[in-house]
Motif scaffolding. Structure first.
Motif, mmCIF file in Angstrom:
data_model
loop_
_atom_site.group_PDB
_atom_site.id
_atom_site.type_symbol
_atom_site.label_atom_id
_atom_site.label_comp_id
_atom_site.label_asym_id
_atom_site.label_seq_id
_atom_site.Cartn_x
_atom_site.Cartn_y
_atom_site.Cartn_z
ATOM 1 N N ARG A 2 0.930 -1.537 0.027
ATOM 2 C CA ARG A 2 -0.151 -0.136 -0.233
ATOM 3 C C ARG A 2 0.895 1.412 0.287
ATOM 4 N NH1 ARG A 2 -5.973 0.598 1.025
ATOM 5 N NH2 ARG A 2 -5.956 -1.179 1.747
ATOM 6 N N ILE A 4 1.342 5.050 -0.340
ATOM 7 C CA ILE A 4 1.663 6.741 -0.521
ATOM 8 C C ILE A 4 1.714 8.286 -0.749
ATOM 9 C CG2 ILE A 4 0.940 8.759 0.933
ATOM 10 C CD1 ILE A 4 -0.986 6.335 1.621
ATOM 11 N N ARG A 77 -2.681 13.993 -3.556
ATOM 12 C CA ARG A 77 -2.713 12.799 -2.777
ATOM 13 C C ARG A 77 -3.728 11.539 -3.253
ATOM 14 N NH1 ARG A 77 -0.503 11.408 2.719
ATOM 15 N NH2 ARG A 77 -2.721 10.568 3.369
ATOM 16 N N GLU A 79 -3.579 7.402 -2.331
ATOM 17 C CA GLU A 79 -3.287 5.938 -2.409
ATOM 18 C C GLU A 79 -3.068 4.854 -2.580
ATOM 19 O OE1 GLU A 79 -4.038 2.804 1.870
ATOM 20 O OE2 GLU A 79 -5.099 5.374 1.763
ATOM 21 N N GLN A 191 8.064 3.752 -4.722
ATOM 22 C CA GLN A 191 8.753 3.922 -2.955
ATOM 23 C C GLN A 191 10.129 3.171 -2.814
ATOM 24 O OE1 GLN A 191 8.441 1.100 -1.080
ATOM 25 N NE2 GLN A 191 9.515 2.961 0.652
ATOM 26 N N GLN A 262 5.314 3.941 2.076
ATOM 27 C CA GLN A 262 4.969 2.427 1.936
ATOM 28 C C GLN A 262 3.812 2.825 3.504
ATOM 29 O OE1 GLN A 262 6.915 -0.533 2.608
ATOM 30 N NE2 GLN A 262 5.311 -2.101 3.117
ATOM 31 N N ALA A 263 2.563 2.484 3.230
ATOM 32 C CA ALA A 263 1.331 3.278 4.190
ATOM 33 C C ALA A 263 1.896 2.400 6.177
ATOM 34 C CB ALA A 263 0.147 2.696 3.675
ATOM 35 N N ASN A 264 2.197 3.258 6.366
ATOM 36 C CA ASN A 264 2.216 2.726 8.235
ATOM 37 C C ASN A 264 3.652 1.467 7.848
ATOM 38 O OD1 ASN A 264 -0.208 3.796 8.942
ATOM 39 N ND2 ASN A 264 -1.742 2.161 8.019
#
Length: 267
Positions: A2, A4, A77, A79, A191, A262-264
């Protein structure tokens, strides 16, 4: 994974502008290997936005803003949930046949040296995924990586021996076409550990009996789940995130800030 994306583009003008018209290729599309969970484009002034698709299948947004304007900021922005494509692409919008991507542009004219290098690297053998990856590594070894956002034509880049990530991708496209391999430039995001980075570019080449495959020549490897595919083109210009015109005198300055994370910290 995931991912961002936060991408801000800010223009400032030395004199107020009467009107701005911008074409934004800043919205990714769903494929079998990436799903757009959320995506937004915001502008810091009164503007009209109209979404459509271009002739290559890219999602695009036309931006119209009336002045007087001393600047404009475009904030993106989003995701995206990415899979592991193993280099082979599936589920893209494909309005044109692969042979369309044999055509050259001013930026992808290879010149004699790059054309000869590509033919030697591919060795006149069968074009398969392994051959494409080997060529990308040979080209990456030939060109020393440099930082910066200059986008020179393929022949100039090859002759100079240096290239940014997007320049080496455009040079690879030119070399593949010289060897009669349909190929296209891809603009998007990658990323990495730094998170703060520049818009990225890589290559898609058409392999008989396999379809389109995606290779990042700046790494000499097939793409993986760290990549967000946004727009394709015959060169860097036709896949540029922002292009357009303005009505007004004076000079302009550009500032770009980009974070791809990378999300979280989790898949």
């Amino acid at each position: 994974m995931r991912i961002i994306v936060e991408h801000r583009t800010r223009y400032r003008f030395t004199e107020p502008q009467t009107r701005l018209i911008q074409l934004l290729r800043m919205t990714p599309d769903d494929t079998d290997d990436q799903t757009v969970v959320a995506w937004s484009i915001d502008v810091d002034c009164d503007a009209r936005l109209r979404e459509s698709r271009d002739g290559l299948g890219n999602r695009q947004t036309m931006l119209y803003a009336d002045g007087p304007l001393d600047g404009i900021e475009i904030s993106v922005r989003g995701e995206v949930l990415t899979g592991e494509p193993q280099g082979l692409l599936r589920g893209m919008a494909e309005p044109l046949p692969p042979t369309f991507y044999l055509r050259e542009s001013e930026r992808t004219m290879p010149g004699a040296a790059l054309a000869a290098f590509a033919r030697d690297a591919l060795d006149g053998g069968a074009i398969d995924l392994d051959a494409i990856v080997r060529f990308s590594r040979s080209l990456g070894d030939r060109l020393t990586g440099v930082e910066g956002e200059t986008l020179r034509d393929a022949a100039t880049v090859f002759d100079s021996g240096t290239a940014s990530a997007r320049e080496v991708a455009q040079a690879m496209v030119a070399g593949l076409r010289a060897a009669e391999v349909p190929s296209r430039y891809v603009g998007g995001y990658r990323q990495d550990e730094s998170q703060s980075c520049a818009p990225h570019g890589w290559v898609e080449a058409f392999v008989p009996d396999q379809g389109w495959c995606a290779i990042d020549p700046s790494r000499g490897a097939l793409i993986d789940d760290r990549y967000v595919r946004v727009a394709i083109g015959i060169d860097t210009a036709s896949a540029a995130p922002v292009a357009g015109s303005r009505l007004g005198a004076g000079e302009e300055s550009l500032d770009v800030a980009l974070i791809v994370a990378q999300a979280n910290g989790q898949d």
